[in-house]
Write a protein that holds these residues in place. Sequence first.
Motif, PDB file in Angstrom:
ATOM      1  N   ASN A 175       5.602 -12.577 -11.399  1.00  0.00           N
ATOM      2  CA  ASN A 175       6.748 -11.672 -11.320  1.00  0.00           C
ATOM      3  C   ASN A 175       6.386 -10.341 -10.671  1.00  0.00           C
ATOM      4  O   ASN A 175       7.185  -9.764  -9.926  1.00  0.00           O
ATOM      5  CB  ASN A 175       7.324 -11.442 -12.716  1.00  0.00           C
ATOM      6  N   MET A 176       5.180  -9.838 -10.940  1.00  0.00           N
ATOM      7  CA  MET A 176       4.735  -8.592 -10.316  1.00  0.00           C
ATOM      8  C   MET A 176       4.612  -8.769  -8.805  1.00  0.00           C
ATOM      9  O   MET A 176       5.037  -7.907  -8.023  1.00  0.00           O
ATOM     10  CB  MET A 176       3.401  -8.165 -10.928  1.00  0.00           C
ATOM     11  N   SER A 180      16.023 -12.172  -9.237  1.00  0.00           N
ATOM     12  CA  SER A 180      14.870 -12.262 -10.126  1.00  0.00           C
ATOM     13  C   SER A 180      15.231 -13.081 -11.365  1.00  0.00           C
ATOM     14  O   SER A 180      16.415 -13.310 -11.660  1.00  0.00           O
ATOM     15  CB  SER A 180      14.394 -10.867 -10.540  1.00  0.00           C
ATOM     16  N   ARG A 190       7.794  -8.677  -6.762  1.00  0.00           N
ATOM     17  CA  ARG A 190       8.446  -7.376  -6.566  1.00  0.00           C
ATOM     18  C   ARG A 190       7.604  -6.390  -5.755  1.00  0.00           C
ATOM     19  O   ARG A 190       8.152  -5.527  -5.065  1.00  0.00           O
ATOM     20  CB  ARG A 190       8.741  -6.735  -7.923  1.00  0.00           C
ATOM     21  N   ASP A 191       6.293  -6.463  -5.868  1.00  0.00           N
ATOM     22  CA  ASP A 191       5.374  -5.464  -5.310  1.00  0.00           C
ATOM     23  C   ASP A 191       4.740  -6.005  -4.031  1.00  0.00           C
ATOM     24  O   ASP A 191       3.921  -6.927  -4.086  1.00  0.00           O
ATOM     25  CB  ASP A 191       4.299  -5.145  -6.355  1.00  0.00           C
ATOM     26  N   ALA A 220       3.270 -12.995 -15.645  1.00  0.00           N
ATOM     27  CA  ALA A 220       3.432 -11.607 -15.210  1.00  0.00           C
ATOM     28  C   ALA A 220       2.913 -11.394 -13.794  1.00  0.00           C
ATOM     29  O   ALA A 220       3.507 -10.647 -13.012  1.00  0.00           O
ATOM     30  CB  ALA A 220       2.728 -10.663 -16.186  1.00  0.00           C
ATOM     31  N   LEU A 221       1.816 -12.052 -13.450  1.00  0.00           N
ATOM     32  CA  LEU A 221       1.284 -11.898 -12.093  1.00  0.00           C
ATOM     33  C   LEU A 221       2.289 -12.414 -11.069  1.00  0.00           C
ATOM     34  O   LEU A 221       2.489 -11.799 -10.013  1.00  0.00           O
ATOM     35  CB  LEU A 221      -0.044 -12.649 -11.967  1.00  0.00           C
ATOM     36  N   GLN A 273       7.090 -12.072  -2.110  1.00  0.00           N
ATOM     37  CA  GLN A 273       5.936 -12.970  -2.040  1.00  0.00           C
ATOM     38  C   GLN A 273       6.111 -14.019  -0.942  1.00  0.00           C
ATOM     39  O   GLN A 273       5.123 -14.459  -0.345  1.00  0.00           O
ATOM     40  CB  GLN A 273       5.720 -13.653  -3.382  1.00  0.00           C
ATOM     41  N   LEU A 294       0.814  -6.208  -4.051  1.00  0.00           N
ATOM     42  CA  LEU A 294       0.289  -7.305  -4.858  1.00  0.00           C
ATOM     43  C   LEU A 294       0.591  -8.652  -4.208  1.00  0.00           C
ATOM     44  O   LEU A 294      -0.243  -9.566  -4.236  1.00  0.00           O
ATOM     45  CB  LEU A 294       0.874  -7.263  -6.266  1.00  0.00           C
ATOM     46  N   VAL A 337       2.603  -7.553 -18.731  1.00  0.00           N
ATOM     47  CA  VAL A 337       2.274  -6.797 -17.524  1.00  0.00           C
ATOM     48  C   VAL A 337       0.985  -6.018 -17.751  1.00  0.00           C
ATOM     49  O   VAL A 337       0.794  -5.382 -18.791  1.00  0.00           O
ATOM     50  CB  VAL A 337       3.421  -5.832 -17.157  1.00  0.00           C
ATOM     51  N   ALA A 341      -1.959  -3.366 -15.703  1.00  0.00           N
ATOM     52  CA  ALA A 341      -2.137  -2.455 -14.570  1.00  0.00           C
ATOM     53  C   ALA A 341      -3.287  -2.956 -13.704  1.00  0.00           C
ATOM     54  O   ALA A 341      -4.449  -2.561 -13.869  1.00  0.00           O
ATOM     55  CB  ALA A 341      -2.412  -1.042 -15.062  1.00  0.00           C
TER      56      ALA A 341
END
Length: 252
Positions: free
Chosen positions: A118-119, A177, A122-123, A115-116, A151, A126, A77, A79
């Motif tokens: 999965n991020m 997830s 959730r976000d 990671a992108l 997404q 993003l 992950v 930032a």
Amino acid sequence: MKHYIDLNCDMGESFGAWTMGHDPDVMPWVSSVNIACGFHAGDPATMRRTVALALEHGVRVGAHPGLPDLAGFGRRVMAVTPQDAYDLVVVQVGALAAVARSQGGSLHHVKAHGALYNMAARDPALAQAVARAVADVDPGLVLYALAGSVQVQAGLDAGLAVAQEVFADRSYQPDGSLTPRQQPGAMITDAEQSVRQVLQMVEQGQVTCLSGELVELKADTLCLHGDQPDAADFARRLHAAFQERGIGVQAV
């Protein structure tokens, strides 16, 4: 019963003198591939060779943009802001689109990596950035997104066709997830267990998560990781199981 499923695989992850995955052995068994674009894995020559191999086999070509993290294979992950994510996706998708054109092909889809992925699942911010980047490069591309995640809606809101993705070799959590890779049981290494999970998802629209609970999901495309030691065997077994059930394998 669902009569077809797209079987996709992450490929083109070799870099320089380092070879990763079993791309030539797996390619004949899949209907679409997600090709690394040089940020988390891959390099220009690997991108070209993998695109050419996919076109030779009649397999749909997709971009697999990830975080700029070669050492961590894009699975750590970072930032990143939504603007960062947008820029990363635009550059990587654009690069692979150019490679595909150079080989006489074109891009079919985009699937974020590691990671992108999965991020963005959730976000919402993003997720919107990734979807907007794909739409701005080419609104005709299909967005592959984790089934049931934010997404999916972000892609639809951006006007994209969205394929909800499930996994053959990963276990699930009760919220839908994927189990984090560092946790026990995250990876499914037994081919028969993988086949049972896949058939449950494709035919019944649900998966038994690691805790034993049932989770509802939609399966448009099924991912098999090409860096698994027995990836080609997994793919062959899945094909055999689909054939027995009358389920065809074809791209979305």
